[in-house]
Design a protein around this motif. Structure first.
Motif, PDB file in Angstrom:
ATOM      1  N   UNK A   1       0.843  -1.194   0.000  1.00  0.00           N
ATOM      2  CA  UNK A   1       0.000   0.000   0.000  1.00  0.00           C
ATOM      3  C   UNK A   1       0.877   1.242   0.000  1.00  0.00           C
ATOM      4  N   UNK A   2       0.502   2.213  -0.828  1.00  0.00           N
ATOM      5  CA  UNK A   2       1.178   3.510  -0.867  1.00  0.00           C
ATOM      6  C   UNK A   2       0.090   4.574  -0.824  1.00  0.00           C
ATOM      7  N   UNK A   3       0.119   5.394   0.214  1.00  0.00           N
ATOM      8  CA  UNK A   3      -0.885   6.451   0.361  1.00  0.00           C
ATOM      9  C   UNK A   3      -0.176   7.793   0.513  1.00  0.00           C
ATOM     10  N   UNK A   4      -0.871   8.861   0.090  1.00  0.00           N
ATOM     11  CA  UNK A   4      -0.307  10.206   0.112  1.00  0.00           C
ATOM     12  C   UNK A   4      -1.293  11.119   0.834  1.00  0.00           C
ATOM     13  N   UNK A   5      -0.769  11.973   1.699  1.00  0.00           N
ATOM     14  CA  UNK A   5      -1.607  12.904   2.453  1.00  0.00           C
ATOM     15  C   UNK A   5      -1.033  14.313   2.347  1.00  0.00           C
ATOM     16  N   UNK A   6      -1.928  15.286   2.272  1.00  0.00           N
ATOM     17  CA  UNK A   6      -1.546  16.690   2.344  1.00  0.00           C
ATOM     18  C   UNK A   6      -2.373  17.321   3.459  1.00  0.00           C
ATOM     19  N   UNK A   7      -1.695  17.851   4.461  1.00  0.00           N
ATOM     20  CA  UNK A   7      -2.402  18.433   5.589  1.00  0.00           C
ATOM     21  C   UNK A   7      -3.305  17.459   6.303  1.00  0.00           C
ATOM     22  N   UNK A   8      -2.928  16.178   6.308  1.00  0.00           N
ATOM     23  CA  UNK A   8      -3.706  15.153   6.982  1.00  0.00           C
ATOM     24  C   UNK A   8      -4.836  14.577   6.164  1.00  0.00           C
ATOM     25  N   UNK A   9      -5.076  15.104   4.948  1.00  0.00           N
ATOM     26  CA  UNK A   9      -6.140  14.624   4.078  1.00  0.00           C
ATOM     27  C   UNK A   9      -5.540  13.793   2.938  1.00  0.00           C
ATOM     28  N   UNK A  10      -6.170  12.659   2.654  1.00  0.00           N
ATOM     29  CA  UNK A  10      -5.617  11.791   1.622  1.00  0.00           C
ATOM     30  C   UNK A  10      -5.705  12.448   0.251  1.00  0.00           C
ATOM     31  N   UNK A  11      -4.648  12.285  -0.501  1.00  0.00           N
ATOM     32  CA  UNK A  11      -4.516  12.860  -1.843  1.00  0.00           C
ATOM     33  C   UNK A  11      -4.486  11.716  -2.840  1.00  0.00           C
ATOM     34  N   UNK A  12      -5.296  11.801  -3.900  1.00  0.00           N
ATOM     35  CA  UNK A  12      -5.435  10.676  -4.813  1.00  0.00           C
ATOM     36  C   UNK A  12      -4.790  10.910  -6.188  1.00  0.00           C
ATOM     37  N   UNK A  13      -4.089  12.008  -6.361  1.00  0.00           N
ATOM     38  CA  UNK A  13      -3.425  12.254  -7.635  1.00  0.00           C
ATOM     39  C   UNK A  13      -2.008  11.707  -7.647  1.00  0.00           C
TER      40      UNK A  13
END
Length: 232
Positions: free
Chosen positions: A187-199
């Motif tokens: 799994x690889x997930x990305x967050x900006x300011x604690x919110x998940x980013x899907x791009x």
């Protein structure tokens, strides 16, 4: 010869041995099928990625600073300068986690520390204090220390990207992989300011005080939503 012996094939004991043999084989087959079923169910999470399997300790990444900062900056579409330009001065923060453990974002990404104009501050391990280098020594996009703060210090107002920073770091980042870790395997997930980013994380713009977290495998207990920029 008795009737029972005749029904067993003419030799006393043959029937009992054959039945016991066939029953033993049948039991072994059942056990093997069960074992294979357990392995198939427990080996992955249904999409080919491992589930519930601890990553080997030696698989924890070590992503050092490249020793060719000028070439890495050029690959990112940037160029080293003899000094920092502060017409634009932004700070972003990057965390990278692998199975809940923080990966070091090292000091001096985008800086040629071999130039005598670059000072090393041993008390905190940072690099900077540049008045003017003998040769171009610092990219507009760089780290001074290992706190995760990414500096944009440039003569123009262009927003630089996380993809450019990872290119300077010598690491892969795109919509499939971060470093050697790819979504086909973990799994690889990305967050900006604690919110998940899907791009595509490579496209993330390094705006002032943006807080970015790249989470690989098991996430940490808390996804960072804020960072300390007071010393930046």
């Amino acid at each position: 010869m008795s009737v029972a012996s005749a029904l067993r094939g003419g030799r006393p004991g043959t029937y009992d041995r054959d039945v016991r043999g066939r029953r033993g084989c049948a039991l072994l087959i059942v056990l093997l099928i069960g074992a294979c079923g357990v392995a198939a169910c427990g080996g992955n999470d249904g999409d080919g990625r491992s589930a519930g399997v601890a990553r080997p300790a030696d698989a924890f990444p070590d992503w050092p600073v490249p020793n060719d900062p000028s070439e890495r900056a050029a690959a990112a579409g940037l160029a080293l300068e003899p000094k920092e330009h502060l017409q634009t001065h932004r700070h972003s923060h990057l965390d990278v986690f692998v199975d809940g453990r923080a990966v070091l974002v090292p000091a001096a990404i985008g800086i040629d520390i071999t130039d005598p104009g670059v000072k090393h501050f041993a008390d905190n391990g940072s690099y900077g204090g540049i008045v003017e280098c003998t040769n171009p020594c610092i990219s507009p996009l760089h780290t001074h220390d290992a706190t995760g703060i990414i500096h944009t210090e440039a003569a123009d107002d262009t927003l630089l990207t996380l993809g450019q920073f990872f290119t300077e770091w010598g690491m892969r980042i795109d919509d499939e992989c971060v470093g050697e870790f790819c979504e086909s395997e973990t799994d690889v997930a990305v967050y900006i300011g604690g919110q998940e980013y899907h791009g595509n994380p490579a496209d993330i713009e390094l705006d002032d005080h943006s807080v970015i977290a790249l989470v690989i495998g098991t996430p940490p207990g808390t996804i960072p939503a804020q960072a300390d920029f007071s010393q930046a």
